[in-house]
Design a protein around this motif. Structure first.
Motif, mmCIF file in Angstrom:
data_model
loop_
_atom_site.group_PDB
_atom_site.id
_atom_site.type_symbol
_atom_site.label_atom_id
_atom_site.label_comp_id
_atom_site.label_asym_id
_atom_site.label_seq_id
_atom_site.Cartn_x
_atom_site.Cartn_y
_atom_site.Cartn_z
ATOM 1 N N ARG A 83 -8.452 0.183 0.458
ATOM 2 C CA ARG A 83 -9.854 -0.498 -0.181
ATOM 3 C C ARG A 83 -9.323 -1.373 -0.975
ATOM 4 N NH1 ARG A 83 -14.724 3.722 -1.200
ATOM 5 N NH2 ARG A 83 -15.473 1.348 -1.683
ATOM 6 N N ILE A 84 -8.320 -1.384 -1.411
ATOM 7 C CA ILE A 84 -7.764 -2.249 -2.527
ATOM 8 C C ILE A 84 -6.970 -3.303 -2.150
ATOM 9 C CG2 ILE A 84 -6.384 -2.490 -4.606
ATOM 10 C CD1 ILE A 84 -7.032 0.349 -5.228
ATOM 11 N N ASP B 205 -17.993 -4.608 -5.847
ATOM 12 C CA ASP B 205 -16.815 -4.511 -6.758
ATOM 13 C C ASP B 205 -16.529 -5.817 -7.248
ATOM 14 O OD1 ASP B 205 -15.756 -5.795 -4.626
ATOM 15 O OD2 ASP B 205 -14.625 -4.098 -3.937
ATOM 16 N N TRP C 159 -6.361 10.733 1.026
ATOM 17 C CA TRP C 159 -7.377 9.725 0.111
ATOM 18 C C TRP C 159 -6.868 8.824 -0.684
ATOM 19 C CZ3 TRP C 159 -6.173 9.822 -5.263
ATOM 20 C CH2 TRP C 159 -7.242 9.074 -6.074
ATOM 21 N N ALA C 160 -5.511 8.810 -1.056
ATOM 22 C CA ALA C 160 -4.495 7.860 -1.443
ATOM 23 C C ALA C 160 -4.485 6.734 -0.531
ATOM 24 C CB ALA C 160 -3.198 8.390 -1.983
ATOM 25 N N ARG D 89 -6.444 5.830 2.005
ATOM 26 C CA ARG D 89 -7.809 5.260 2.102
ATOM 27 C C ARG D 89 -8.139 4.277 0.767
ATOM 28 N NH1 ARG D 89 -11.045 2.411 4.596
ATOM 29 N NH2 ARG D 89 -13.157 2.716 4.198
ATOM 30 N N LEU D 90 -7.790 5.013 -0.315
ATOM 31 C CA LEU D 90 -8.153 4.191 -1.707
ATOM 32 C C LEU D 90 -7.064 2.823 -1.575
ATOM 33 C CD1 LEU D 90 -9.459 4.204 -4.569
ATOM 34 C CD2 LEU D 90 -7.432 5.422 -5.196
ATOM 35 N N THR D 91 -5.961 2.842 -1.301
ATOM 36 C CA THR D 91 -5.087 1.760 -1.311
ATOM 37 C C THR D 91 -5.502 0.918 -0.592
ATOM 38 O OG1 THR D 91 -3.506 2.690 -0.005
ATOM 39 C CG2 THR D 91 -3.283 2.746 -2.658
ATOM 40 N N GLN E 291 0.753 -1.286 0.062
ATOM 41 C CA GLN E 291 0.115 0.201 0.081
ATOM 42 C C GLN E 291 0.924 1.351 -0.107
ATOM 43 O OE1 GLN E 291 -2.330 0.156 3.445
ATOM 44 N NE2 GLN E 291 -3.921 1.913 2.811
#
Length: 195
Positions: free
Chosen positions: A91-92, A121, A84-85, A87-89, A15
């Motif tokens: 979630r991945i 998703d 934001w980055a 949080r996004l990573t 991440q």
């Protein structure tokens, strides 16, 4: 920080491998923007000084205030993009880690494992396909196990030719050992939220 960074060290490292270069790039962009702003402001201050005949102290104050406001805004933007980055990573990485754990258990021979991922998703679709694959494999394994037992029963019941019987018995034993690796354990679910 648990909602931003993954709890597993290897996945947290993956991440961060995405986020750190992005933050570094944004930091460089921020510094470049500040340098350009300072140059433009410095030229504007010089022009204002000569045109309006303002005092040097007032002009310097305008320059400092503009630089400070620009710096704060850019740093807030940088912080927002970094959060934001992360949080996004996260979630991945979270569903990938869940799938990885399930596959590790499959590699160990546990056919009771199932995956439960959040809906909505592509990872949910992958998890459902993995669960279906495990179900199908378990069914096939049960059929093969029954077939091995039937072959073993026929070999014992009808000894016939000793060489063929011995060869079939050896094959059945080898197949049984291979089948013993996979365990039809009671179902247990690995959830995306770490449970």
């Amino acid at each position: 920080m648990g909602f931003l960074l993954h709890f597993h060290p290897r996945h947290r490292q993956r991440q961060l491998r995405w986020v750190v270069p992005l933050v570094a790039l944004l930091a460089l962009a921020t510094l470049a923007t500040l340098a350009v702003q300072y140059q433009v402001s410095d030229q504007a201050v010089g022009t204002e000084f000569f045109k309006a005949h303002k005092t040097i102290a007032h002009t310097g104050e305008l320059l400092r205030r503009g630089t400070l406001v620009g710096s704060v805004l850019l740093l807030l933007l940088l912080l927002g993009v970094a959060l934001w980055a992360l949080r996004l990573t996260h979630r991945i990485v979270r569903p990938v880690h869940t799938l990885h754990r399930a596959l590790d258990e499959l590699v160990a021979g546990d056919l009771g494992v199932r995956v439960e991922l959040h809906e909505g998703d592509e990872f949910h679709e992958v998890g459902a396909a993995l669960n279906q694959l495990i179900d199908e494999f378990g069914t096939t394994l049960g059929k093969v196990h029954a077939l091995v037992d039937r072959i073993a029963g026929h070999t014992v019941a009808a000894p016939g030719d000793r060489a063929i019987g011995s060869e079939v018995t050896g094959l059945v034993r080898e197949l049984d050992q291979t089948m013993d690796f996979f365990r039809l354990e009671p179902r247990h679910t690995i959830r995306e939220d770490g449970a």
